[in-house]
Design an enzyme around this catalytic site. Structure first.
Site, PDB file in Angstrom:
ATOM      1  N   TYR A   1      40.385   7.347 -10.675  1.00 35.07           N
ATOM      2  CA  TYR A   1      40.384   6.592  -9.423  1.00 35.07           C
ATOM      3  C   TYR A   1      41.830   6.354  -8.999  1.00 35.07           C
ATOM      4  O   TYR A   1      42.650   5.875  -9.789  1.00 35.07           O
ATOM      5  CB  TYR A   1      39.683   5.241  -9.594  1.00 35.07           C
ATOM      6  CG  TYR A   1      38.195   5.351  -9.838  1.00 35.07           C
ATOM      7  CD1 TYR A   1      37.294   5.351  -8.774  1.00 35.07           C
ATOM      8  CD2 TYR A   1      37.696   5.488 -11.127  1.00 35.07           C
ATOM      9  CE1 TYR A   1      35.924   5.463  -8.991  1.00 35.07           C
ATOM     10  CE2 TYR A   1      36.328   5.609 -11.354  1.00 35.07           C
ATOM     11  CZ  TYR A   1      35.456   5.602 -10.283  1.00 35.07           C
ATOM     12  OH  TYR A   1      34.096   5.724 -10.508  1.00 35.07           O
ATOM     13  N   SER A   2      42.136   6.680  -7.750  1.00 36.76           N
ATOM     14  CA  SER A   2      43.473   6.408  -7.228  1.00 36.76           C
ATOM     15  C   SER A   2      43.705   4.901  -7.194  1.00 36.76           C
ATOM     16  O   SER A   2      42.821   4.134  -6.815  1.00 36.76           O
ATOM     17  CB  SER A   2      43.627   6.978  -5.820  1.00 36.76           C
ATOM     18  OG  SER A   2      43.585   8.375  -5.833  1.00 36.76           O
TER      19      SER A   2
ATOM     20  N   CYS B   1      44.246  12.656   0.992  1.00 40.95           N
ATOM     21  CA  CYS B   1      43.468  12.096  -0.103  1.00 40.95           C
ATOM     22  C   CYS B   1      42.058  11.799   0.399  1.00 40.95           C
ATOM     23  O   CYS B   1      41.883  11.131   1.420  1.00 40.95           O
ATOM     24  CB  CYS B   1      44.111  10.827  -0.646  1.00 40.95           C
ATOM     25  SG  CYS B   1      43.360  10.231  -2.180  1.00 40.95           S
TER      26      CYS B   1
ATOM     27  N   GLU C   1      45.481  15.650  -2.737  1.00 43.46           N
ATOM     28  CA  GLU C   1      44.604  15.192  -3.817  1.00 43.46           C
ATOM     29  C   GLU C   1      43.220  14.964  -3.212  1.00 43.46           C
ATOM     30  O   GLU C   1      42.874  13.864  -2.786  1.00 43.46           O
ATOM     31  CB  GLU C   1      45.145  13.911  -4.442  1.00 43.46           C
ATOM     32  CG  GLU C   1      44.453  13.546  -5.760  1.00 43.46           C
ATOM     33  CD  GLU C   1      45.189  12.455  -6.510  1.00 43.46           C
ATOM     34  OE1 GLU C   1      45.985  12.808  -7.418  1.00 43.46           O
ATOM     35  OE2 GLU C   1      45.007  11.270  -6.182  1.00 43.46           O
TER      36      GLU C   1
ATOM     37  N   TYR D   1      38.813  16.105  -3.191  1.00 38.65           N
ATOM     38  CA  TYR D   1      37.719  16.392  -4.120  1.00 38.65           C
ATOM     39  C   TYR D   1      36.462  16.729  -3.357  1.00 38.65           C
ATOM     40  O   TYR D   1      36.406  16.549  -2.152  1.00 38.65           O
ATOM     41  CB  TYR D   1      37.469  15.177  -5.028  1.00 38.65           C
ATOM     42  CG  TYR D   1      37.393  13.866  -4.294  1.00 38.65           C
ATOM     43  CD1 TYR D   1      36.178  13.363  -3.849  1.00 38.65           C
ATOM     44  CD2 TYR D   1      38.547  13.127  -4.016  1.00 38.65           C
ATOM     45  CE1 TYR D   1      36.102  12.164  -3.156  1.00 38.65           C
ATOM     46  CE2 TYR D   1      38.493  11.933  -3.328  1.00 38.65           C
ATOM     47  CZ  TYR D   1      37.265  11.461  -2.900  1.00 38.65           C
ATOM     48  OH  TYR D   1      37.198  10.274  -2.206  1.00 38.65           O
TER      49      TYR D   1
END
Length: 376
Positions: free
Chosen positions: A152-153, A334, A374, A376
């Protein structure tokens, strides 16, 4: 220098007691074969005991902000040679404590997103742009082994929201999975880690790994560089850390920064906006150094009349973004990887108009460290 400062912070934390007051993105893994939904509407009774009082928060905030945040800095502050990395691994995780869990979206949001504050007791320092790994309790029924960590960022600066250097904040969306055959959410397929975090209570133990990552670090060596931040949903997490460091806390970075920080956030609707009050305050106080644009897919239309997604909003400023990149800006992405094709196509189009070879230009930005992804 950095680790010495971290040790001092740890000693101070132990001598004064644990934090009393009171942000990651959702886990990077999960089923992509089924449509994701969330637990909605929100049931207020499920979280009332998890939220600290505003009075307690205000008291701690006032005390913490009475002095500068400079005790966890490198020397010079932008030196990344001793950045903390993988201080704790899955075999021997650090055990932190949950301080608070707070829902931060409105009733009409398309999902439940929580701001989760964790006490790491000053033993797990990190920098803005890094991630923590969280190991949910229990056994994975698929292999009979303990669950693995989810990344988790981190949504707070290295000083934490209490600005004492002993906490971290995660921004987590509760993941549930809609089964079209059942016609409802299937509890067997819900996100294990996100549900553990969103259901956590103050005082609960939490197993942590990391910190991890160097891709999303801020370009602090050049305080004149513009910072363009593109996020979908909880991809906002690292940018909250960036913006607090630049505009909220009294840090060496905030005192040196002379560029423009430009935030693009894509969510479904107004109720799904994350930390909007924070952004509005920064915009009011620093109108020349902070720009803000939202893409609300269920409330706005793009230039073609379709839903306004994040890539559509970024496209509206294609030429300006390109010019800023040519002058040394850093661009960050992100969140969901689905935004990337549209943005790459948009920037390629600008190159075509200018007679520039796109692949070479993108390679140049990457080589110069201006391109940070970054997703996903």
């Amino acid at each position: 220098m950095f680790y010495a400062a971290a040790v001092v912070a740890s000693i101070l934390a132990l001598s004064t007691g644990s934090v009393d007051a009171f942000h990651g993105r959702a886990g990077k893994i999960g089923s992509r074969a089924t449509r994701m939904s969330v637990e909605d509407p929100w049931f207020p009774s499920s979280l009332t005991s998890n939220v600290v009082s505003l009075e307690a928060l205000g008291s701690v905030y006032s005390k913490a902000t009475s002095k500068a945040q400079d005790f966890l800095e490198a020397d010079p502050y932008y030196d990344t040679s001793n950045i903390p990395l993988q201080l704790f691994k899955a075999k021997e995780p650090h055990i932190g404590k949950i301080i608070s869990v707070k829902r931060i979206v409105g009733a009409q949001a398309t999902g439940e997103t929580c701001d989760i504050i964790i006490d790491h007791f000053g033993k797990m320092p990190y920098w803005e742009g890094q991630s923590y790994g969280v190991i949910p309790p229990g056994i994975n029924p698929k292999n009979g082994k303990p669950h693995t960590n989810r990344l988790y960022s981190i949504a707070s600066t290295r000083y934490g929201d209490d600005m004492k250097g002993t906490t971290t904040t995660l921004c987590v969306r509760r993941a549930t999975y809609f089964d079209p055959e059942l016609g409802r959410d299937d509890p067997a397929k819900k996100g294990v880690c996100s549900n553990f975090l969103c259901d956590a209570k103050p005082g609960d133990d939490i197993a942590l790994t990391g910190p991890a990552g160097k891709v999303m670090l801020m370009p602090e060596k050049n305080p004149n560089a513009d910072i363009i931040m593109v996020a979908t949903g909880t991809g906002i997490a690292p940018y909250r850390a960036f913006l607090r460091r630049l505009f909220v806390e009294t840090t060496p970075a905030s005192q040196a920064f002379k560029g423009v920080a430009w935030l693009f956030l894509g969510v479904a609707n107004t109720d799904s906006l994350l930390y909007d009050e924070d952004w509005q305050k920064i915009k009011e106080k620093f109108p020349n150094n902070f720009k803000l644009d939202y893409a609300l897919s269920r409330e706005q239309n793009n230039k073609k009349g379709g839903k306004m997604y994040i890539q559509d909003k970024v496209e509206e400023y294609a030429d300006e973004i390109f010019e800023r990149m040519e002058k040394g800006a850093h661009m960050y992405f992100c969140g969901l990887k689905g935004m990337m094709p549209g943005i790459l196509e948009m920037l390629e189009g600008v190159c075509v108009k200018k007679g520039i070879e796109w692949k070479a230009k993108l390679s140049h930005w990457k080589e110069e460290g201006q391109w940070h992804v970054e997703v996903y």
